[in-house]
Write a protein that holds these residues in place. Structure first.
Motif, PDB file in Angstrom:
ATOM      1  N   LEU A   1      -2.210   5.075   7.888  1.00  0.00           N
ATOM      2  CA  LEU A   1      -2.347   4.728   6.475  1.00  0.00           C
ATOM      3  C   LEU A   1      -1.379   5.542   5.617  1.00  0.00           C
ATOM      4  CD1 LEU A   1      -6.229   4.461   6.282  1.00  0.00           C
ATOM      5  CD2 LEU A   1      -4.604   2.602   5.872  1.00  0.00           C
ATOM      6  N   THR A   2      -1.143   6.774   6.010  1.00  0.00           N
ATOM      7  CA  THR A   2      -0.180   7.603   5.287  1.00  0.00           C
ATOM      8  C   THR A   2       1.207   6.980   5.336  1.00  0.00           C
ATOM      9  OG1 THR A   2      -1.453   9.612   5.759  1.00  0.00           O
ATOM     10  CG2 THR A   2       0.861   9.895   5.167  1.00  0.00           C
ATOM     11  N   GLN A   3       1.562   6.414   6.485  1.00  0.00           N
ATOM     12  CA  GLN A   3       2.846   5.723   6.598  1.00  0.00           C
ATOM     13  C   GLN A   3       2.901   4.497   5.688  1.00  0.00           C
ATOM     14  OE1 GLN A   3       5.695   6.447   8.291  1.00  0.00           O
ATOM     15  NE2 GLN A   3       4.764   8.441   8.730  1.00  0.00           N
ATOM     16  N   LEU A   4       1.784   3.786   5.590  1.00  0.00           N
ATOM     17  CA  LEU A   4       1.754   2.594   4.739  1.00  0.00           C
ATOM     18  C   LEU A   4       1.917   2.948   3.262  1.00  0.00           C
ATOM     19  CD1 LEU A   4      -1.092   0.491   6.424  1.00  0.00           C
ATOM     20  CD2 LEU A   4       1.378   0.136   6.562  1.00  0.00           C
ATOM     21  N   LEU A   5       1.574   4.173   2.884  1.00  0.00           N
ATOM     22  CA  LEU A   5       1.761   4.593   1.491  1.00  0.00           C
ATOM     23  C   LEU A   5       3.232   4.663   1.102  1.00  0.00           C
ATOM     24  CD1 LEU A   5      -0.858   7.457   0.980  1.00  0.00           C
ATOM     25  CD2 LEU A   5      -0.915   5.160   0.027  1.00  0.00           C
ATOM     26  N   THR A   6       4.125   4.646   2.073  1.00  0.00           N
ATOM     27  CA  THR A   6       5.559   4.726   1.786  1.00  0.00           C
ATOM     28  C   THR A   6       6.227   3.352   1.796  1.00  0.00           C
ATOM     29  OG1 THR A   6       6.167   5.019   4.127  1.00  0.00           O
ATOM     30  CG2 THR A   6       5.604   7.000   2.878  1.00  0.00           C
ATOM     31  N   MET A   7       5.455   2.287   1.996  1.00  0.00           N
ATOM     32  CA  MET A   7       6.033   0.947   2.058  1.00  0.00           C
ATOM     33  C   MET A   7       6.537   0.511   0.680  1.00  0.00           C
ATOM     34  SD  MET A   7       5.835  -0.014   5.202  1.00  0.00           S
ATOM     35  CE  MET A   7       6.043  -1.791   5.105  1.00  0.00           C
ATOM     36  N   PRO A   8       7.555  -0.351   0.633  1.00  0.00           N
ATOM     37  CA  PRO A   8       8.075  -0.814  -0.668  1.00  0.00           C
ATOM     38  C   PRO A   8       7.065  -1.636  -1.465  1.00  0.00           C
ATOM     39  CG  PRO A   8       9.646  -1.254   1.105  1.00  0.00           C
ATOM     40  CD  PRO A   8       8.372  -0.834   1.761  1.00  0.00           C
ATOM     41  N   SER A   9       6.160  -2.320  -0.788  1.00  0.00           N
ATOM     42  CA  SER A   9       5.211  -3.195  -1.470  1.00  0.00           C
ATOM     43  C   SER A   9       4.127  -2.385  -2.179  1.00  0.00           C
ATOM     44  CB  SER A   9       4.555  -4.147  -0.463  1.00  0.00           C
ATOM     45  OG  SER A   9       3.440  -4.791  -1.033  1.00  0.00           O
TER      46      SER A   9
ATOM     47  N   LEU B   1      -2.027  11.367  -0.754  1.00  0.00           N
ATOM     48  CA  LEU B   1      -2.396  10.610  -1.951  1.00  0.00           C
ATOM     49  C   LEU B   1      -1.735  11.122  -3.226  1.00  0.00           C
ATOM     50  CD1 LEU B   1      -6.215  10.165  -1.280  1.00  0.00           C
ATOM     51  CD2 LEU B   1      -4.527   8.319  -1.388  1.00  0.00           C
ATOM     52  N   VAL B   2      -1.516  12.421  -3.311  1.00  0.00           N
ATOM     53  CA  VAL B   2      -1.061  13.014  -4.577  1.00  0.00           C
ATOM     54  C   VAL B   2       0.236  12.389  -5.106  1.00  0.00           C
ATOM     55  CG1 VAL B   2      -0.076  15.131  -5.553  1.00  0.00           C
ATOM     56  CG2 VAL B   2      -2.312  15.176  -4.470  1.00  0.00           C
ATOM     57  N   PRO B   3       1.293  12.211  -4.286  1.00  0.00           N
ATOM     58  CA  PRO B   3       2.517  11.606  -4.848  1.00  0.00           C
ATOM     59  C   PRO B   3       2.281  10.214  -5.422  1.00  0.00           C
ATOM     60  CG  PRO B   3       2.959  12.603  -2.704  1.00  0.00           C
ATOM     61  CD  PRO B   3       1.470  12.585  -2.866  1.00  0.00           C
ATOM     62  N   VAL B   4       1.421   9.439  -4.783  1.00  0.00           N
ATOM     63  CA  VAL B   4       1.132   8.088  -5.276  1.00  0.00           C
ATOM     64  C   VAL B   4       0.271   8.162  -6.532  1.00  0.00           C
ATOM     65  CG1 VAL B   4       0.184   5.837  -4.649  1.00  0.00           C
ATOM     66  CG2 VAL B   4       1.265   7.251  -2.904  1.00  0.00           C
ATOM     67  N   ALA B   5      -0.721   9.035  -6.512  1.00  0.00           N
ATOM     68  CA  ALA B   5      -1.633   9.155  -7.653  1.00  0.00           C
ATOM     69  C   ALA B   5      -0.921   9.630  -8.911  1.00  0.00           C
ATOM     70  CB  ALA B   5      -2.773  10.107  -7.304  1.00  0.00           C
ATOM     71  N   LEU B   6       0.068  10.482  -8.762  1.00  0.00           N
ATOM     72  CA  LEU B   6       0.723  11.068  -9.931  1.00  0.00           C
ATOM     73  C   LEU B   6       2.000  10.354 -10.345  1.00  0.00           C
ATOM     74  CD1 LEU B   6       0.347  14.885  -9.128  1.00  0.00           C
ATOM     75  CD2 LEU B   6      -1.122  13.457 -10.567  1.00  0.00           C
ATOM     76  N   ARG B   7       2.702   9.725  -9.376  1.00  0.00           N
ATOM     77  CA  ARG B   7       4.040   9.238  -9.713  1.00  0.00           C
ATOM     78  C   ARG B   7       4.352   7.817  -9.259  1.00  0.00           C
ATOM     79  NH1 ARG B   7       4.446  14.554  -8.315  1.00  0.00           N
ATOM     80  NH2 ARG B   7       4.794  14.078  -6.119  1.00  0.00           N
TER      81      ARG B   7
ATOM     82  N   THR C   1      -1.545   0.605  -8.500  1.00  0.00           N
ATOM     83  CA  THR C   1      -1.500   1.406  -7.278  1.00  0.00           C
ATOM     84  C   THR C   1      -1.857   2.854  -7.584  1.00  0.00           C
ATOM     85  OG1 THR C   1       0.225  -0.038  -6.392  1.00  0.00           O
ATOM     86  CG2 THR C   1      -0.027   2.111  -5.361  1.00  0.00           C
ATOM     87  N   GLN C   2      -1.331   3.351  -8.683  1.00  0.00           N
ATOM     88  CA  GLN C   2      -1.630   4.719  -9.113  1.00  0.00           C
ATOM     89  C   GLN C   2      -3.128   4.881  -9.371  1.00  0.00           C
ATOM     90  OE1 GLN C   2       0.608   5.748 -12.611  1.00  0.00           O
ATOM     91  NE2 GLN C   2       0.476   7.943 -12.242  1.00  0.00           N
ATOM     92  N   GLN C   3      -3.725   3.898 -10.018  1.00  0.00           N
ATOM     93  CA  GLN C   3      -5.156   3.959 -10.316  1.00  0.00           C
ATOM     94  C   GLN C   3      -5.987   4.041  -9.035  1.00  0.00           C
ATOM     95  OE1 GLN C   3      -6.849   0.307 -11.710  1.00  0.00           O
ATOM     96  NE2 GLN C   3      -8.527   1.306 -12.799  1.00  0.00           N
TER      97      GLN C   3
ATOM     98  N   ALA D   1      -5.020   5.120  -6.109  1.00  0.00           N
ATOM     99  CA  ALA D   1      -4.785   6.411  -5.454  1.00  0.00           C
ATOM    100  C   ALA D   1      -5.582   7.521  -6.140  1.00  0.00           C
ATOM    101  CB  ALA D   1      -3.293   6.734  -5.466  1.00  0.00           C
ATOM    102  N   LEU D   2      -5.710   7.449  -7.456  1.00  0.00           N
ATOM    103  CA  LEU D   2      -6.514   8.438  -8.186  1.00  0.00           C
ATOM    104  C   LEU D   2      -7.989   8.325  -7.805  1.00  0.00           C
ATOM    105  CD1 LEU D   2      -4.775   8.118 -11.656  1.00  0.00           C
ATOM    106  CD2 LEU D   2      -4.931  10.226 -10.315  1.00  0.00           C
ATOM    107  N   LYS D   3      -8.467   7.105  -7.667  1.00  0.00           N
ATOM    108  CA  LYS D   3      -9.858   6.916  -7.244  1.00  0.00           C
ATOM    109  C   LYS D   3     -10.076   7.469  -5.837  1.00  0.00           C
ATOM    110  CE  LYS D   3     -10.854   2.805 -10.048  1.00  0.00           C
ATOM    111  NZ  LYS D   3     -11.206   1.355 -10.007  1.00  0.00           N
ATOM    112  N   ALA D   4      -9.092   7.268  -4.971  1.00  0.00           N
ATOM    113  CA  ALA D   4      -9.199   7.796  -3.610  1.00  0.00           C
ATOM    114  C   ALA D   4      -9.157   9.317  -3.617  1.00  0.00           C
ATOM    115  CB  ALA D   4      -8.070   7.230  -2.750  1.00  0.00           C
ATOM    116  N   LEU D   5      -8.294   9.890  -4.444  1.00  0.00           N
ATOM    117  CA  LEU D   5      -8.189  11.348  -4.540  1.00  0.00           C
ATOM    118  C   LEU D   5      -9.512  11.955  -4.994  1.00  0.00           C
ATOM    119  CD1 LEU D   5      -5.965  13.547  -4.225  1.00  0.00           C
ATOM    120  CD2 LEU D   5      -5.605  13.357  -6.690  1.00  0.00           C
ATOM    121  N   LYS D   6     -10.174  11.275  -5.891  1.00  0.00           N
ATOM    122  CA  LYS D   6     -11.476  11.723  -6.403  1.00  0.00           C
ATOM    123  C   LYS D   6     -12.482  11.908  -5.275  1.00  0.00           C
ATOM    124  CE  LYS D   6     -15.170   9.880  -9.380  1.00  0.00           C
ATOM    125  NZ  LYS D   6     -15.494   8.776 -10.330  1.00  0.00           N
ATOM    126  N   ALA D   7     -12.385  11.073  -4.239  1.00  0.00           N
ATOM    127  CA  ALA D   7     -13.348  11.121  -3.142  1.00  0.00           C
ATOM    128  C   ALA D   7     -13.230  12.391  -2.309  1.00  0.00           C
ATOM    129  CB  ALA D   7     -13.167   9.896  -2.247  1.00  0.00           C
TER     130      ALA D   7
END
Length: 278
Positions: free
Chosen positions: A62-70, A98-104, A110-112, A114-120
């Protein structure tokens, strides 16, 4: 005079058979295939499946999928990582992903997610509270992104409070257990954990250092900022000339609760400048 043969004349027009075939098989909509509407991309299905599998071992994939263009794939991957929080996924690895996606992430939805996931992941994201607070205050961010950042920061603070309720905190200088009152005083000053006795010694030393720094600020920048060197004055003047807001020599809590004091902080870019020179 140009002579056209019967063959070339016939080839200039579609035959009746061609016309009937075109009517029987009209062009397909770009979102359709031979089986009807286009199916979700395989990567999206992969992210959905990994999240529903409740398997913490899926975190690296899943971490790898966070780097996909989509953006859609990143959104689904972030959501899946959040779901794995309750099934033993490594919290530190999940937070790092999650942090790079949640913040930037450039896509607010997508950012939203990631923030919800970070909260968990609660207190594991404690070192990023400053960044979440900055995002909450960022008026250029979407309102739902700011709301998600605020919610995540609140949950992380509460998780930290619960985790520390039964913890024994010791002075970083003498290792003596500190009281809740001593701990609260250190936190309010963004200081490492000290007992009152050691804090008095450390505070006196730092106050003397701070006084020496202030006395060395004798060079005036265009914006009225006092700097201790021409190099820092030139940087401050350049920022002012380009209408870039900055804060000079102030304290900011940015790393694991420790206070740092950079030469300049650019709030618009979340950038710190430390000048090593004269």
């Amino acid at each position: 005079m140009e002579i056209m043969t019967i063959g070339s004349l016939q080839s200039s027009y579609p035959s009746p058979l061609t016309c009937s075939a075109s009517l029987a098989n009209p062009p397909r909509h770009p979102h359709e295939d031979f089986h009807g509407p286009r199916r979700p991309p395989l990567r999206s299905l992969q992210a959905l499946g990994l999240g529903q599998a409740e398997n913490p071992g899926a975190l690296p994939e899943l971490t790898q999928l966070l780097t996909m263009p989509s953006a859609e794939i990143r959104r689904l991957a972030a959501s899946a990582i959040g779901k794995l929080a309750g099934f033993g996924a490594d919290p530190n690895s999940a937070v790092r992903a999650l942090v790079p996606v949640a913040l930037r992430d450039p896509h607010p939805k997508t950012q939203q997610y990631a923030l919800k996931a970070l909260k968990a992941y609660g207190s594991a994201a404690n070192s990023h509270l400053h960044d979440l607070d900055n995002l909450t205050a960022n008026e250029r961010a979407k309102h739902y992104v700011r709301r998600a950042a605020r919610s995540a920061a609140t949950a992380i603070r509460e998780a930290r409070r619960l985790a520390e309720a039964g913890a024994i905190h010791r002075c970083s200088q003498c290792q003596r257990p500190v009281s809740e009152e001593e701990l609260d005083r250190r936190r309010s000053a963004f200081q490492p954990v000290f007992c009152d006795g050691c804090f008095d010694e450390v505070f006196l030393e730092r106050r003397n250092f701070g006084t020496a720094v202030e006395l060395n600020k004798t060079i005036v920048a265009q914006a009225g900022t006092l700097a201790p060197s021409d190099g820092e004055r030139l940087i401050a003047d350049w920022l002012s000339a380009h209408n870039i807001a900055y804060r000079y020599d102030e304290r900011y809590r940015i790393l694991s609760g420790h206070a740092v004091r950079p030469d300049l902080y650019l709030p618009e870019f979340e950038l710190y400048i430390e000048y090593w020179g004269t």
